[in-house]
Every structure is written in C-alpha cells, then in structure tokens.
Scaffold this motif. Structure first.
Motif, PDB file in Angstrom:
ATOM      1  N   ILE A   1      -7.014   7.385 -11.061  1.00 40.67           N
ATOM      2  CA  ILE A   1      -6.239   8.136 -10.084  1.00 40.67           C
ATOM      3  C   ILE A   1      -7.093   9.165  -9.363  1.00 40.67           C
ATOM      4  CG2 ILE A   1      -4.456   9.903  -9.929  1.00 40.67           C
ATOM      5  CD1 ILE A   1      -2.960   8.227 -12.044  1.00 40.67           C
TER       6      ILE A   1
ATOM      7  N   VAL B   1       0.861  -1.181   0.000  1.00 35.45           N
ATOM      8  CA  VAL B   1       0.000   0.000   0.000  1.00 35.45           C
ATOM      9  C   VAL B   1       0.896   1.229   0.000  1.00 35.45           C
ATOM     10  CG1 VAL B   1      -1.667   1.341   1.325  1.00 35.45           C
ATOM     11  CG2 VAL B   1      -1.892  -1.145   1.187  1.00 35.45           C
ATOM     12  N   VAL B   2       0.664   2.132  -0.959  1.00 35.30           N
ATOM     13  CA  VAL B   2       1.427   3.381  -0.984  1.00 35.30           C
ATOM     14  C   VAL B   2       0.432   4.535  -0.943  1.00 35.30           C
ATOM     15  CG1 VAL B   2       3.387   2.412  -2.242  1.00 35.30           C
ATOM     16  CG2 VAL B   2       1.496   3.444  -3.503  1.00 35.30           C
ATOM     17  N   PRO B   3       0.882   5.711  -0.507  1.00 36.13           N
ATOM     18  CA  PRO B   3      -0.050   6.836  -0.417  1.00 36.13           C
ATOM     19  C   PRO B   3      -0.640   7.161  -1.787  1.00 36.13           C
ATOM     20  CG  PRO B   3       2.050   7.376   0.609  1.00 36.13           C
ATOM     21  CD  PRO B   3       2.229   6.064  -0.068  1.00 36.13           C
ATOM     22  N   ARG B   4      -1.774   7.766  -1.783  1.00 36.87           N
ATOM     23  CA  ARG B   4      -2.437   8.203  -2.997  1.00 36.87           C
ATOM     24  C   ARG B   4      -1.441   8.929  -3.910  1.00 36.87           C
ATOM     25  NH1 ARG B   4      -6.683  13.134  -3.020  1.00 36.87           N
ATOM     26  NH2 ARG B   4      -6.519  13.403  -5.244  1.00 36.87           N
ATOM     27  N   ILE B   5      -1.442   8.560  -5.193  1.00 34.58           N
ATOM     28  CA  ILE B   5      -0.485   9.135  -6.121  1.00 34.58           C
ATOM     29  C   ILE B   5      -1.141  10.285  -6.875  1.00 34.58           C
ATOM     30  CG2 ILE B   5       0.983   8.660  -8.100  1.00 34.58           C
ATOM     31  CD1 ILE B   5       0.712   5.636  -7.125  1.00 34.58           C
ATOM     32  N   LEU B   6      -0.459  11.427  -6.878  1.00 34.10           N
ATOM     33  CA  LEU B   6      -1.063  12.597  -7.520  1.00 34.10           C
ATOM     34  C   LEU B   6      -0.967  12.554  -9.031  1.00 34.10           C
ATOM     35  CD1 LEU B   6      -0.164  15.556  -5.191  1.00 34.10           C
ATOM     36  CD2 LEU B   6      -2.417  14.588  -5.696  1.00 34.10           C
TER      37      LEU B   6
ATOM     38  N   ALA C   1      -8.623   8.650  -5.865  1.00 32.99           N
ATOM     39  CA  ALA C   1      -8.116   7.436  -5.246  1.00 32.99           C
ATOM     40  C   ALA C   1      -7.707   7.734  -3.807  1.00 32.99           C
ATOM     41  CB  ALA C   1      -6.919   6.908  -6.030  1.00 32.99           C
ATOM     42  N   VAL C   2      -7.961   6.750  -2.928  1.00 32.65           N
ATOM     43  CA  VAL C   2      -7.604   6.919  -1.521  1.00 32.65           C
ATOM     44  C   VAL C   2      -6.140   6.532  -1.337  1.00 32.65           C
ATOM     45  CG1 VAL C   2      -8.116   6.198   0.818  1.00 32.65           C
ATOM     46  CG2 VAL C   2      -9.975   6.480  -0.837  1.00 32.65           C
ATOM     47  N   HIS C   3      -5.790   5.367  -1.910  1.00 29.97           N
ATOM     48  CA  HIS C   3      -4.384   4.984  -1.915  1.00 29.97           C
ATOM     49  C   HIS C   3      -4.140   4.061  -3.103  1.00 29.97           C
ATOM     50  CE1 HIS C   3      -6.404   1.979   0.752  1.00 29.97           C
ATOM     51  NE2 HIS C   3      -5.753   1.155  -0.036  1.00 29.97           N
ATOM     52  N   SER C   4      -2.900   3.649  -3.290  1.00 33.02           N
ATOM     53  CA  SER C   4      -2.571   2.799  -4.429  1.00 33.02           C
ATOM     54  C   SER C   4      -1.930   1.511  -3.944  1.00 33.02           C
ATOM     55  CB  SER C   4      -1.610   3.523  -5.370  1.00 33.02           C
ATOM     56  OG  SER C   4      -2.203   4.724  -5.823  1.00 33.02           O
ATOM     57  N   LEU C   5      -2.124   0.444  -4.722  1.00 36.78           N
ATOM     58  CA  LEU C   5      -1.537  -0.853  -4.396  1.00 36.78           C
ATOM     59  C   LEU C   5      -0.497  -1.184  -5.463  1.00 36.78           C
ATOM     60  CD1 LEU C   5      -4.785  -2.878  -3.558  1.00 36.78           C
ATOM     61  CD2 LEU C   5      -3.240  -1.690  -1.987  1.00 36.78           C
ATOM     62  N   VAL C   6       0.615  -1.752  -5.028  1.00 40.79           N
ATOM     63  CA  VAL C   6       1.679  -2.024  -5.991  1.00 40.79           C
ATOM     64  C   VAL C   6       2.048  -3.508  -6.018  1.00 40.79           C
ATOM     65  CG1 VAL C   6       3.888  -1.222  -6.887  1.00 40.79           C
ATOM     66  CG2 VAL C   6       2.616   0.212  -5.302  1.00 40.79           C
TER      67      VAL C   6
END
Lengths: 100, 489
Positions: free
Chosen positions: B150, A91-96, B153-158
């Motif tokens: 995007i 989980v990474v912070p929201r990407i701008l 989006a609250v957060h992203s998963l990698v």
C-alpha cells in the motif's frame, strides 16, 4: 428530555457514509433524524414483553436457491461502465488504509 | 528478535503466559457464490465471475445458496456447536473490496454457536464461540510503489471474482496458550473442514485464512492483557512464528515499562516481524443492522440431523479406526504417526492396504514418512499399489531401503511396485544365491563365525553388514538375520 441526536453524531454518521454536508444540511438532517428517533422512542415505551422479537417483517424463512451456476456478465461490458480499468480490473484511487 | 525459535520462546516467556484466540475464515466448497449463481472457483481470469448481485448494482437482490447453508451446518455439527435459527446483518464499511459498501454477515445470531474442538496431541479442549456465515470480499492489488504494498501505491486494481464467495468464520475462545497449540488447532480444524467436505482447506490458495488475537499476562494471573490482532498468516509456519514473535514483543514492552496498544498488526514473513497497520480510522464503526433483503434461516431439526448423517468420518473417528489396528497406542510415536496420517488425509490409504492384507505398522510408517514427504504426488498412489508394496517389503522381496526407493518412484510415476522394482533391478535374492553369499562371508571371517556360533549375538550386525555389502544392498536385513541364525543352529 435530552436531544435524541446531536449535531456531532450527525457529522460522524455523515463522515462514515462519505457524505459532505453543508451547515444547513447538517441542521436539516439533525431535525429529521431526531423526529425518526423520537418516533422509535415512542414505540420503545410500549410494553412488548408478550411479543417475540421480529427479525423480518415478512413471515417467511429459508428462502433458498439451489447451487446451480448461472452465466456471469461480460467483463468488457462491465468494465466499460467503470471510470477506469486496467488488466481486466477496476481502477480505484490509491487506498490509504488497509481493509477493515 | 525471534528467528524460527519456538523453543527459545518458551524460555523467554518464563513468568509469562500467552493467551491466543483464533479467527479462521474458511471458503466453502460450493459450485456457486453465496448469494448469486456466479461460479466459485480459484484462479480464474479477473472479473469473469461477476454479476449484478456481487457487483452490488442497484436493484439486485441476494438469494442464499442452500448448499452453502448445508456446508455451514456440517461445520457446526463437526465442531459440536448448537445449530439454531439465525439472521443476517449488514456490516457497513467504506473500502473498494466490497462494491455494496457493506458485507453481509451474521452478527447477533450466528447459525452455529458454543462448540468445541479437541486437540489430538495436547489432548486439550478448545471452545468454539461461533461459526457464522458471511460473504468473501474482492481482491485488491496495489499498483506502483514497491512490490504491490500500500505504501507509495499510485492506485489500486480490484477483481470481484472473490466477492460473494461463501465463507464460514470460526471464532475460538482465547483458550490457546502457545504457538504450538495454535498450530495444532489450525491443523486439526483444517482436517475437520476437509473431512466434512465443507472446504478444500488450501491455505496456499486462501481457502483457509487465519487471524490471531494475541495477548500476554503474568503466569497465574486471571485477567487478560491488551490484545493485538495479527493478519496475513498464510501458513502454519507463519502462524507459529508470528504468535511467538508477537508475544515476545508484548512482554518486552511491558517489562520495559511501556504498554501494549490494542491494534491490528500485519505479519511480515520476510522480516519475521509484526508491524502496526497504517489505517485512516483505527476504531471502526460498522453500524451493523439486520439485512432487510434476506429472511431468517430456520433449519429444522430433521434437516440438521439429515445433514449430520451426511458428514463423513471425522478426524477423531479416523484416528480411532487406525488406533484399533494396533494395541494400546494412545500416545507415543505410533500415535504421532496416526495423527500425521489422518491430518494429511492418508488414513484411507493405510486402512485400505491393511484390509488388503498388508502389515499395519509398516503401512502406517511408510504413509507417515515417505508418502507424507511427497504429498504433491500423492494422487498417483492407489491403495492397491501401496498395499502391494508393503506386502513385498514384509515378505522380504524388497529391503527397507529398496522399498523406500520404489515407493518414491511409484509416487512420481503412478506405476505398480512390481514394475518399478523390476526396472530398478530390485529382484529378491534367490535363496541359493543368499546362502552362497553367507558361505563366502563365513570363509573370509572364520574366527568371527566361531564366536557367533558359540552365542555372541552382538556379531549379528557384522555378518548382516558383510552379506549386504556383497549383495550390493539387494539382500533384506531381516531375511539375512534369519538365515544366519538358522545356520548357527
């Protein structure tokens, strides 16, 4: 002789590297980077016409491995090191912005 | 504005010319990643093919996969490039798809430079500026907001399974002048990549990803306009639509007195539009510098020529081989069929069938039409079974309609043509039965028969039709025609 690096350039490089520098640090790194660049400038003054450019300090090329599979890491162990994970992913912070 | 109307695009652009260059990223068909021994496979559970190297953990070092270099050289040779010494650079950027915060790529010295590709239909030569090696990035998914986009989006998963997969990026010169040419280029490039064994060429799985640089200029002008780069082109169809749309957008801007702003744009397949990408820093500063952890690649002439000898038959040679089965077909519908068949990798099927004694024209047509329309099941069809079907059709054991039906069932089931024909009751009409049917038709249409007998050939169709009707489609048109003519004589 103009300064080899300006404080503005140092700020820019720091922001690209996501470094938050204090005023003192900015001044300190400007001095240090200028010293390195001055040294590079001295070297550039030498006549190197007779030498071929070097891509790597080692006189080696074509260092290969064969296309053979090796065991990957255990996912749970890897994700346990991450600040947060979800559905087997980091989980990474929201990407701008979009990916460059 | 544009809704699937490539032809109207040409009219819209009258007085204007579009200039297109393409960057194609191709995933190489290796067993392992570019710099580590993790598996290179599509569709695995997330983060199960990762190690310290592709996670960028401190102290890990990349070692290049020799087979990836070989496949890159095959691509270079197949695209007529100069293959030479090259080095790697770090492309620095801050984005979570690359845990190292840089991508290893080739910048000033690419392994392959200055090649070209010939388009088979438009007969145009497109210059290839370079085809360099680099590593793929991880896959990010945006959670929250609507539909994984995007925005919101609250957060992203990698998932880092894709990080480090070997890629070759093939950069064309801005030589393409229409959406059709761009599609033809990608389609031909795809065939070359597949034929040389470098890639599986699957656009739908992301093995082949295309970015298009599009600009427009007044016809006759030599200067380039300001270009926009379009991303997210996942199929040939998207590529054609996006380029047509973007060129029109730029022409409309200029004609209404506005200017084109250089930017990266995202193709939205559902809405059929390109939109500017929202980005924090539009002007990237990648600070390229030589990768200190990798030494230069210096492929010897011997190695390069050895690799060259391992490249299979390329599409251009495959087309020549098929063309040689016919007389004088450098263009026209037979040549179009040849391009289709080679583009889909069906040429071995046709050549094999012909070597087994099948009629070339019929084999080519069935491959370019019926087999091409059912590519998902193509693996079910053996060269032998296909050849047998073509021979049955040529011999009149199956009518054209029956042959198409049988071929369809063969593709679905993998059965032999004889088995399928028997199960469908498609047995060739016995000569005696056929003659009896002809007798029957003559007796019901005596006047027409008299006219036909005295030489009115235009009645052939009438009689063939009648016989076909009585036979319930089992008779072969050609055989009936021959029988009618021999009766008359």
């Amino acid at each position: 002789m103009p300064e080899s690096i300006s404080r503005k350039e140092v700020k820019h490089v720091a922001s690209l590297a996501k470094l938050a520098l204090s005023d003192e640090e900015e001044l300190m790194y400007t001095d240090q980077l200028a010293a390195i660049l001055d040294h590079a400038r001295d070297i550039m003054a030498l006549d190197t016409a007779k030498f071929a450019p070097t891509a790597h300090p080692l006189e080696l090329n074509n260092v290969f491995r064969s296309d053979v599979e090796k065991a990957s890491l255990d996912r749970d162990e890897v994700l346990s090191q991450a600040p947060a994970s979800q559905d087997g992913r980091f989980v990474v912070p929201r990407i701008l912005g979009e990916a460059p | 504005m544009v809704e699937d109307s490539l032809s109207s695009n040409a009219e819209f652009l009258s007085g204007w010319e579009m200039v297109v260059g393409l960057e194609v990223h191709c995933e190489l068909k290796t067993r392992t990643k570019l710099f580590c021994g993790c598996m290179n496979a599509f569709g695995q559970e997330p983060n199960t093919s990762i190690c310290p190297v592709c996670l960028g953990l401190p102290g890990s070092l990349p070692v290049i996969n020799e087979h990836a270099v070989e496949l890159a050289i095959r691509i270079g040779l197949a695209l007529n490039c100069r293959v030479d010494e090259s080095i790697f650079h770090r492309k620095n950027y801050f984005y979570p798809d690359m845990p190292k915060d840089y991508q290893i790529s080739q910048y000033e010295k690419a392994i392959n430079e200055n090649g070209y590709l010939e388009l088979p239909l438009s007969k145009k030569r497109v210059r290839i500026e370079r085809a360099h090696i680099e590593e793929d990035t991880g896959k990010t998914t945006h959670v929250g907001g609507d539909g994984g986009r995007i925005h919101g989006a609250v957060h992203s998963l990698v998932d880092y399974n894709r990080a480090g997969i070997p890629l070759v990026e093939i950069v064309s010169a801005p030589d393409l002048r229409s959406a059709e040419e761009a599609r033809e280029y990608v389609s031909e490039l795809r065939s070359i990549l597949v034929a040389s064994g470098a890639s599986d060429g699957k656009m739908e799985e992301g093995s082949l990803r295309v970015d298009a640089n599009v600009s427009v200029r007044r016809s006759g002008s030599r200067e380039f306009g300001t270009r926009c780069e379009i991303k997210n082109l996942n199929s040939l169809r998207s590529l054609g639509r996006a380029i047509a749309y973007e060129a029109e957008r730029q022409v409309e801007l200029i004609e209404s007195g506005q200017v084109v702003v250089q930017q990266t744009r995202h193709w939205n397949e559902d809405q059929g539009v390109t939109t500017a990408m929202r980005s924090k820093e539009e002007a990237y500063d990648y600070r390229y510098f030589p990768e200190p952890d990798l030494v230069p690649l210096c492929p010897s002439k011997e190695w390069v020529s050895e690799i060259g000898s391992r490249i299979g038959l390329l599409p251009a040679d495959r087309r020549k081989r098929l063309t040689s089965l016919f007389e004088g077909v450098e263009s026209g519908s037979t040549f179009d069929q040849i391009v289709t068949v080679v583009g889909l990798g069906l040429d071995e099927l046709v050549v094999g069938a012909v070597e087994g004694g099948a009629d070339p024209r019929l084999a080519l047509a069935r491959a370019a039409n019926e087999v091409a329309a059912n590519m998902v099941n193509q693996a079910n069809l053996s060269v032998e079974a296909f050849g047998e079907l073509i021979k049955m059709e040529s011999a009149g054991q199956l009518s054209a309609t029956q042959a198409k039906t049988v071929l369809g069932k063969m593709l679905e089931s993998g059965y032999r043509p004889q088995e399928v024909a028997a199960s469908l009751g498609f047995e060739a009409l016995d000569t005696a039965v056929l003659e009896a049917l002809i007798d029957q038709v003559i007796s019901t249409s005596p006047k027409e028969w008299e006219r036909f007998s005295s030489g009115e050939d235009q009645l052939t169709g009438f009689f063939v039709g009648q016989v076909m009707k009585l036979s319930k489609g089992r008779a072969d048109g050609k055989v009936v025609t021959a029988a009618l003519h021999s009766r008359r004589a």
